[in-house]
Design a protein around this motif. Structure first.
Motif, mmCIF file in Angstrom:
data_model
loop_
_atom_site.group_PDB
_atom_site.id
_atom_site.type_symbol
_atom_site.label_atom_id
_atom_site.label_comp_id
_atom_site.label_asym_id
_atom_site.label_seq_id
_atom_site.Cartn_x
_atom_site.Cartn_y
_atom_site.Cartn_z
ATOM 1 N N PHE A 125 -41.608 -71.703 23.147
ATOM 2 C CA PHE A 125 -40.310 -71.209 23.588
ATOM 3 C C PHE A 125 -39.791 -70.223 22.547
ATOM 4 C CE2 PHE A 125 -40.523 -75.118 25.985
ATOM 5 C CZ PHE A 125 -39.894 -74.807 27.180
ATOM 6 N N ASN A 126 -39.231 -69.114 23.018
ATOM 7 C CA ASN A 126 -38.637 -68.123 22.130
ATOM 8 C C ASN A 126 -37.197 -67.872 22.535
ATOM 9 O OD1 ASN A 126 -40.806 -67.100 20.285
ATOM 10 N ND2 ASN A 126 -41.821 -66.853 22.253
ATOM 11 N N LEU A 127 -36.339 -67.787 21.550
ATOM 12 C CA LEU A 127 -34.917 -67.539 21.762
ATOM 13 C C LEU A 127 -34.487 -66.393 20.864
ATOM 14 C CD1 LEU A 127 -31.994 -68.557 22.712
ATOM 15 C CD2 LEU A 127 -31.950 -69.667 20.480
ATOM 16 N N ARG A 128 -33.733 -65.474 21.422
ATOM 17 C CA ARG A 128 -33.106 -64.402 20.642
ATOM 18 C C ARG A 128 -31.688 -64.241 21.165
ATOM 19 N NH1 ARG A 128 -37.152 -63.477 17.918
ATOM 20 N NH2 ARG A 128 -39.106 -62.466 18.351
ATOM 21 N N GLU A 129 -30.727 -64.405 20.276
ATOM 22 C CA GLU A 129 -29.314 -64.305 20.633
ATOM 23 C C GLU A 129 -28.576 -63.522 19.558
ATOM 24 O OE1 GLU A 129 -27.649 -65.652 23.363
ATOM 25 O OE2 GLU A 129 -29.555 -66.372 24.147
ATOM 26 N N ARG A 130 -27.422 -63.038 19.913
ATOM 27 C CA ARG A 130 -26.518 -62.426 18.930
ATOM 28 C C ARG A 130 -25.213 -63.200 19.027
ATOM 29 N NH1 ARG A 130 -26.702 -56.540 17.057
ATOM 30 N NH2 ARG A 130 -25.083 -56.588 15.484
ATOM 31 N N ASP A 131 -24.649 -63.554 17.893
ATOM 32 C CA ASP A 131 -23.435 -64.358 17.855
ATOM 33 C C ASP A 131 -22.598 -63.902 16.671
ATOM 34 O OD1 ASP A 131 -21.619 -66.333 18.548
ATOM 35 O OD2 ASP A 131 -23.086 -67.953 18.521
ATOM 36 N N GLN A 132 -21.497 -64.597 16.418
ATOM 37 C CA GLN A 132 -20.666 -64.330 15.252
ATOM 38 C C GLN A 132 -20.403 -65.632 14.508
ATOM 39 O OE1 GLN A 132 -17.118 -62.352 16.713
ATOM 40 N NE2 GLN A 132 -18.081 -60.358 16.452
ATOM 41 N N ASP A 133 -20.268 -65.524 13.179
ATOM 42 C CA ASP A 133 -19.928 -66.707 12.399
ATOM 43 C C ASP A 133 -18.417 -66.930 12.442
ATOM 44 O OD1 ASP A 133 -18.800 -64.891 10.613
ATOM 45 O OD2 ASP A 133 -20.133 -65.393 8.947
ATOM 46 N N GLU A 134 -17.937 -67.928 11.689
ATOM 47 C CA GLU A 134 -16.514 -68.283 11.702
ATOM 48 C C GLU A 134 -15.626 -67.165 11.161
ATOM 49 O OE1 GLU A 134 -18.265 -70.195 7.952
ATOM 50 O OE2 GLU A 134 -18.869 -70.059 10.030
ATOM 51 N N GLU A 135 -16.204 -66.201 10.447
ATOM 52 C CA GLU A 135 -15.438 -65.071 9.911
ATOM 53 C C GLU A 135 -15.563 -63.826 10.784
ATOM 54 O OE1 GLU A 135 -17.037 -64.629 5.992
ATOM 55 O OE2 GLU A 135 -16.243 -66.550 5.308
ATOM 56 N N GLY A 136 -16.218 -63.937 11.931
ATOM 57 C CA GLY A 136 -16.376 -62.808 12.845
ATOM 58 C C GLY A 136 -17.503 -61.853 12.485
ATOM 59 N N LYS A 137 -18.385 -62.245 11.568
ATOM 60 C CA LYS A 137 -19.517 -61.392 11.193
ATOM 61 C C LYS A 137 -20.654 -61.578 12.197
ATOM 62 C CE LYS A 137 -18.427 -61.418 6.295
ATOM 63 N NZ LYS A 137 -18.851 -61.825 4.975
ATOM 64 N N ASP A 138 -21.267 -60.461 12.615
ATOM 65 C CA ASP A 138 -22.360 -60.502 13.584
ATOM 66 C C ASP A 138 -23.612 -61.138 12.989
ATOM 67 O OD1 ASP A 138 -20.951 -59.325 15.665
ATOM 68 O OD2 ASP A 138 -21.525 -57.289 15.070
ATOM 69 N N LEU A 139 -24.252 -61.982 13.805
ATOM 70 C CA LEU A 139 -25.481 -62.667 13.423
ATOM 71 C C LEU A 139 -26.550 -62.423 14.479
ATOM 72 C CD1 LEU A 139 -23.941 -66.218 12.830
ATOM 73 C CD2 LEU A 139 -24.480 -64.560 11.057
ATOM 74 N N ASN A 140 -27.781 -62.200 14.066
ATOM 75 C CA ASN A 140 -28.925 -62.237 14.966
ATOM 76 C C ASN A 140 -29.577 -63.592 14.779
ATOM 77 O OD1 ASN A 140 -28.766 -59.674 16.126
ATOM 78 N ND2 ASN A 140 -29.823 -58.736 14.394
ATOM 79 N N ILE A 141 -29.789 -64.298 15.882
ATOM 80 C CA ILE A 141 -30.352 -65.643 15.839
ATOM 81 C C ILE A 141 -31.671 -65.619 16.598
ATOM 82 C CG2 ILE A 141 -30.010 -68.049 16.514
ATOM 83 C CD1 ILE A 141 -26.947 -67.400 16.454
ATOM 84 N N SER A 142 -32.718 -66.140 15.974
ATOM 85 C CA SER A 142 -34.001 -66.243 16.660
ATOM 86 C C SER A 142 -34.613 -67.599 16.342
ATOM 87 C CB SER A 142 -34.945 -65.111 16.254
ATOM 88 O OG SER A 142 -35.245 -65.193 14.881
ATOM 89 N N ALA A 143 -35.364 -68.096 17.318
ATOM 90 C CA ALA A 143 -36.030 -69.381 17.137
ATOM 91 C C ALA A 143 -37.332 -69.383 17.906
ATOM 92 C CB ALA A 143 -35.144 -70.515 17.622
ATOM 93 N N GLN A 144 -38.296 -70.105 17.369
ATOM 94 C CA GLN A 144 -39.533 -70.352 18.089
ATOM 95 C C GLN A 144 -39.817 -71.835 17.999
ATOM 96 O OE1 GLN A 144 -43.737 -69.249 16.879
ATOM 97 N NE2 GLN A 144 -43.403 -67.883 18.636
ATOM 98 N N ILE A 145 -40.051 -72.429 19.161
ATOM 99 C CA ILE A 145 -40.373 -73.844 19.236
ATOM 100 C C ILE A 145 -41.758 -73.949 19.846
ATOM 101 C CG2 ILE A 145 -39.837 -76.070 20.264
ATOM 102 C CD1 ILE A 145 -37.259 -73.597 19.101
ATOM 103 N N GLN A 146 -42.686 -74.527 19.101
ATOM 104 C CA GLN A 146 -44.053 -74.696 19.581
ATOM 105 C C GLN A 146 -44.283 -76.163 19.895
ATOM 106 O OE1 GLN A 146 -46.899 -73.069 16.799
ATOM 107 N NE2 GLN A 146 -45.480 -71.439 16.222
ATOM 108 N N LEU A 147 -44.619 -76.449 21.139
ATOM 109 C CA LEU A 147 -44.980 -77.795 21.561
ATOM 110 C C LEU A 147 -46.486 -77.771 21.753
ATOM 111 C CD1 LEU A 147 -42.215 -76.873 23.406
ATOM 112 C CD2 LEU A 147 -42.180 -79.346 23.469
ATOM 113 N N ASN A 148 -47.204 -78.451 20.893
ATOM 114 C CA ASN A 148 -48.653 -78.386 20.953
ATOM 115 C C ASN A 148 -49.246 -79.747 20.629
ATOM 116 O OD1 ASN A 148 -51.189 -77.373 21.279
ATOM 117 N ND2 ASN A 148 -51.152 -76.044 19.485
ATOM 118 N N GLY A 149 -49.935 -80.308 21.599
ATOM 119 C CA GLY A 149 -50.538 -81.613 21.401
ATOM 120 C C GLY A 149 -49.477 -82.662 21.152
#
Length: 175
Positions: A125-149
């Motif tokens: 699974f791959n996720l790519r999002e853009r969000d803001q922290d508590e101070e309103g600063k832009d963040l790029n968020i990415s994640a990879q989840i590997q389900l294997n065996g």
């Protein structure tokens, strides 16, 4: 260097715990695809490291259970440096899109949708999002989840757009 606040760490933990989870209804999912997804039902535990301004230990648990129809529900919790994060959601194979999809809600206001694909005998699974922290600063968020065996590997990264500072977590899960 940017200081990573509680909300940023909580968002990182949310993504870490399972940024690949969705409330998507499957439509006539292929039996083999449903069986693959359901093969991960059970109790999972993970221990890893969060890298940023400081290195911190992360301890997680995750429970996947049978949902309605061909869905798999999940709920989980991660703990790190006195911060706790809870997430919940549903995973499904969406036949109309010919892919696995997942979404997540968390107690850190982080939500995300990830797309999953078969890779060998597992799922990625791959996720790519853009969000803001508590101070309103832009963040790029990415994640990879590997389900294997009989394992799940999670890699999660938050990058501050303006400064380039980052927060990265790596946690292997086992039953």
């Amino acid at each position: 260097m940017t200081s990573f606040g509680t909300l940023t760490r909580a968002a990182a933990l949310a993504g870490l715990l399972f940024s690949s989870i969705s409330g998507v209804a499957p439509v006539m999912a292929a039996p083999a695809d449903v069986a693959l997804l359901k093969s991960y039902i059970g109790e999972w535990r993970g221990r890893g490291t969060l890298y940023g301004a400081n290195e911190e230990s992360v301890v997680c648990r995750l429970s996947l259970s049978q949902g309605n129809q061909d869905k798999v529900n999940y709920s989980g919790r991660c703990a790190m440096a006195g911060t706790s994060l809870s997430v919940a959601g549903t995973m499904a194979y969406v036949d109309a899109s010919r892919r696995f999809e997942a979404a997540m809600t968390s107690n850190a206001t982080f939500t995300g949708i990830a797309v999953g694909q078969k890779r060998g005998s597992g799922l990625v699974f791959n996720l790519r999002e853009r969000d803001q922290d508590e101070e309103g600063k832009d963040l790029n968020i990415s994640a990879q989840i590997q389900l294997n065996g009989d394992a799940i590997q999670v890699v999660f990264e938050v990058v501050y757009v303006e400064s380039g500072d980052s927060l990265r977590a790596e946690v292997p899960f086992s039953r």
